[in-house]
Design an enzyme around this catalytic site. Sequence first.
Site, PDB file in Angstrom:
ATOM      1  N   TYR A 187      11.237  -2.775  -2.190  1.00  0.00           N
ATOM      2  CA  TYR A 187      11.933  -3.949  -1.993  1.00  0.00           C
ATOM      3  C   TYR A 187      11.252  -5.010  -2.970  1.00  0.00           C
ATOM      4  O   TYR A 187      11.854  -5.836  -3.551  1.00  0.00           O
ATOM      5  CB  TYR A 187      11.527  -4.563  -0.505  1.00  0.00           C
ATOM      6  CG  TYR A 187      11.860  -5.838  -0.192  1.00  0.00           C
ATOM      7  CD1 TYR A 187      11.121  -7.121  -0.577  1.00  0.00           C
ATOM      8  CD2 TYR A 187      13.011  -5.947   0.666  1.00  0.00           C
ATOM      9  CE1 TYR A 187      11.818  -8.417  -0.053  1.00  0.00           C
ATOM     10  CE2 TYR A 187      13.703  -7.092   1.181  1.00  0.00           C
ATOM     11  CZ  TYR A 187      12.968  -8.459   0.760  1.00  0.00           C
ATOM     12  OH  TYR A 187      13.695  -9.469   0.991  1.00  0.00           O
ATOM     13  N   LYS A 222      -5.931  -7.716   3.038  1.00  0.00           N
ATOM     14  CA  LYS A 222      -4.407  -7.668   3.633  1.00  0.00           C
ATOM     15  C   LYS A 222      -3.980  -6.491   4.659  1.00  0.00           C
ATOM     16  O   LYS A 222      -3.844  -5.617   3.908  1.00  0.00           O
ATOM     17  CB  LYS A 222      -3.513  -7.916   2.437  1.00  0.00           C
ATOM     18  CG  LYS A 222      -2.095  -8.280   2.943  1.00  0.00           C
ATOM     19  CD  LYS A 222      -1.070  -8.295   1.652  1.00  0.00           C
ATOM     20  CE  LYS A 222       0.336  -8.843   2.001  1.00  0.00           C
ATOM     21  NZ  LYS A 222       0.981  -7.828   2.841  1.00  0.00           N
ATOM     22  N   GLU A 269      -3.162 -10.903  12.438  1.00  0.00           N
ATOM     23  CA  GLU A 269      -2.349  -9.615  12.235  1.00  0.00           C
ATOM     24  C   GLU A 269      -2.492  -8.599  13.547  1.00  0.00           C
ATOM     25  O   GLU A 269      -3.790  -8.331  13.557  1.00  0.00           O
ATOM     26  CB  GLU A 269      -2.845  -9.026  10.822  1.00  0.00           C
ATOM     27  CG  GLU A 269      -1.691  -7.825  10.410  1.00  0.00           C
ATOM     28  CD  GLU A 269      -0.711  -8.696   9.492  1.00  0.00           C
ATOM     29  OE1 GLU A 269       0.308  -7.978   9.343  1.00  0.00           O
ATOM     30  OE2 GLU A 269      -0.556  -9.956   9.490  1.00  0.00           O
ATOM     31  N   LYS A 325      -1.796  -7.312  -4.919  1.00  0.00           N
ATOM     32  CA  LYS A 325      -1.295  -6.202  -4.142  1.00  0.00           C
ATOM     33  C   LYS A 325      -2.174  -4.936  -5.110  1.00  0.00           C
ATOM     34  O   LYS A 325      -2.045  -4.939  -6.143  1.00  0.00           O
ATOM     35  CB  LYS A 325       0.213  -5.935  -4.220  1.00  0.00           C
ATOM     36  CG  LYS A 325       0.916  -6.945  -3.505  1.00  0.00           C
ATOM     37  CD  LYS A 325       0.571  -7.161  -1.912  1.00  0.00           C
ATOM     38  CE  LYS A 325       1.369  -5.851  -1.285  1.00  0.00           C
ATOM     39  NZ  LYS A 325       2.948  -6.113  -1.267  1.00  0.00           N
ATOM     40  N   CYS A 365      13.533  34.483 -13.374  1.00  0.00           N
ATOM     41  CA  CYS A 365      12.369  33.676 -13.891  1.00  0.00           C
ATOM     42  C   CYS A 365      12.857  32.965 -15.156  1.00  0.00           C
ATOM     43  O   CYS A 365      13.281  33.796 -16.066  1.00  0.00           O
ATOM     44  CB  CYS A 365      11.339  34.723 -13.928  1.00  0.00           C
ATOM     45  SG  CYS A 365       9.854  33.599 -14.767  1.00  0.00           S
TER      46      CYS A 365
END
Length: 669
Positions: free
Chosen positions: A34, A114, A172, A313, A407
């Site tokens: 996001y 946070k 929170e 962050k 292989c």
Amino acid sequence: MTTPDRLLQLRQQLQKASYAYYVLDAPVMEDSVYDQLYRELQRLEAENPELITPDSPTQRVGEQPASQFRSVAHNIPLYSLENAFNVQELQQWQERWQRIAPTIEKAEYVCELKIDGSAIALTYENGLLVRGVTRGDGTTGEEISQNIKTIRSIPVKLNLDNPPPTVEVRGEAFLPLEEFNRINHEREAQGESLFANPRNAAAGTLRQLDPKIVHQRRLQFFAYTLHLPGQEDKIQSQWQALEYLKKAGFMVNPHCQLCKGLDEVVAYFEDWEGARQRLPYMTDGVVVKINQYPLQRELGFTQKFPRWAIALKYPAEETPTVVKAIEVNVGRTGAVTPLAVMEPVQLAGTTVQRATLHNQDRIQELDIRVGDTVIIRKAGEIIPEVVRVMTELRPENTTPYIFPSHCPACGSPLVRPLEEAVIRCVNSSCSAILQGSLIHWASRNALDIQGLGEKVVITLLENRLVNSVADLYGLQVEQLLGLERFAQKSAEKLIAAIEVSKSQPWSRILFGLGIRHVGQVNAKLLSQQFPTVEKLSQASIPDLEGVYGIGPEIAEAVVNWFRNPGNQQLIQDLEELGLVLANQGIDQTKTDSGKLKGKTFVLTGTLPNLSRLEAQELIEQSGGKVTSSVSTKTDYVLLGDKPGSKAAKAESLGIKLLSEAEFLQLLEP
């Protein structure tokens, strides 16, 4: 794709994700994804301001709340926080607010971890809790008062003699990791879908219609914001607000810190970036707030964010990228591991271009294809892995991946043993298996041959100078001269390092042999019980299973390895070359060996490989003892992931903390 089309696609994706997150409490997109898409939208709109639309996520606070609970308007909006993803962006934030308030020479900052949970707003009237509301879209949330009252860390009555008429508290709600794991175990046993992470579990719990379920899940709450309507002048700083909240009976995160400048903020962030794994809850960054309330009021808000706060962050541990190719790697045991080759991305502070796909079953489960956009994850020191395919972004004309039947290194047919997920090359002469065996033999935890890394091993193989680990001990300086990477001095150093490795202890040699399932810890256990290679090679499966920590799978692998004629020849060759495949002069099955004699250990946290019982066994076998509590008589604290208060107490007493690797080094003869 044209810019207008890309803008439309980004807006639709972000709006869908925002609705799923805030309304349905069923996220369809990872935070890092996001963030990345949102920043791309911001950039494109900044470059093309004429294309900004009123419904863009950059112009909104959030989505409409769900209708299962009564909607309540927040008296004061719950704003989002602007994000900074590095120190440079943090500095730019400071420069921005300083331009707005140029008369302020210096500001104090309050740093708060946070917490990865769900924001809620509480209202108290005359000291009594009257309402609890979810964040919702920031202006309107859902009243969940009955659920809020089941959270024990939220006081129903403020611990104040003369409480103000109205007190508003934000904070929170979160699930401790231990509780999150317990809930998921119960859901798994009942055949229910698992929560993806503690944040989703906290949000889903708060919106349960039955308060009894909320009570059973043991949510906790950290308070971090205080509003006193009509008495705003009573509190003049964020630090003072936190102290007030503690006095009123709220749980405030104990790791908050008042910083005098940005340098202290950065130091706080860097300290917790490494130490956050020890916490009993999830945190994904640090919230930085200007401490002084008068300055906060002067700076005010943008449409979405307070100008006086920012979230710094941690580097993403999950991020999206595009698969360019799928390759397979043949390891030293013949295991064929598929790898995704991807567009380079930053992940947890490093550039990542490859991620494991584990095995054929995992590829089929993911239905991963070249050209797919995928989410990759990195946790701790493990190789990144693909955790999800974003099929909604899949290009047209992609085709399913077909696992090779032969292989890629030697062309031999690949086989899949019964009841195993791993496909293997069983050709003992396979060049890839030999390469992996040589690299493993020379690795730091095995024979520790300095200068014999992957590139040198490849050079030796390409020039046909070695065909087994035993051949390393027959190399001469003259053979290396003229090869890529070698001059007289470097050749002499490598030959000397190979010679020095002959004196490595039996446990390291055993680990270096690369027997399946025999890692560093199991090699240590086996070398103590079977002090010579002869005794180990003659051990039966019951003999091996009698060793603490050795199960039937390991026992069978050891017996099968020593039955192989090629491996028997390797053991003979190594002994003839001067390696001592035995404990040299020490009976390590006796506790009078003295390596840890008189030393007192305390164990805390989860170790990467050893169980607590295994660690205790090793300590006691070497003459040490294990106690349950830290004191001035403690010599070492053996530290695993998510340790408790013992680690902090040990640090305060100046007691040495050991990782598992450092502990194992203490046991070296």
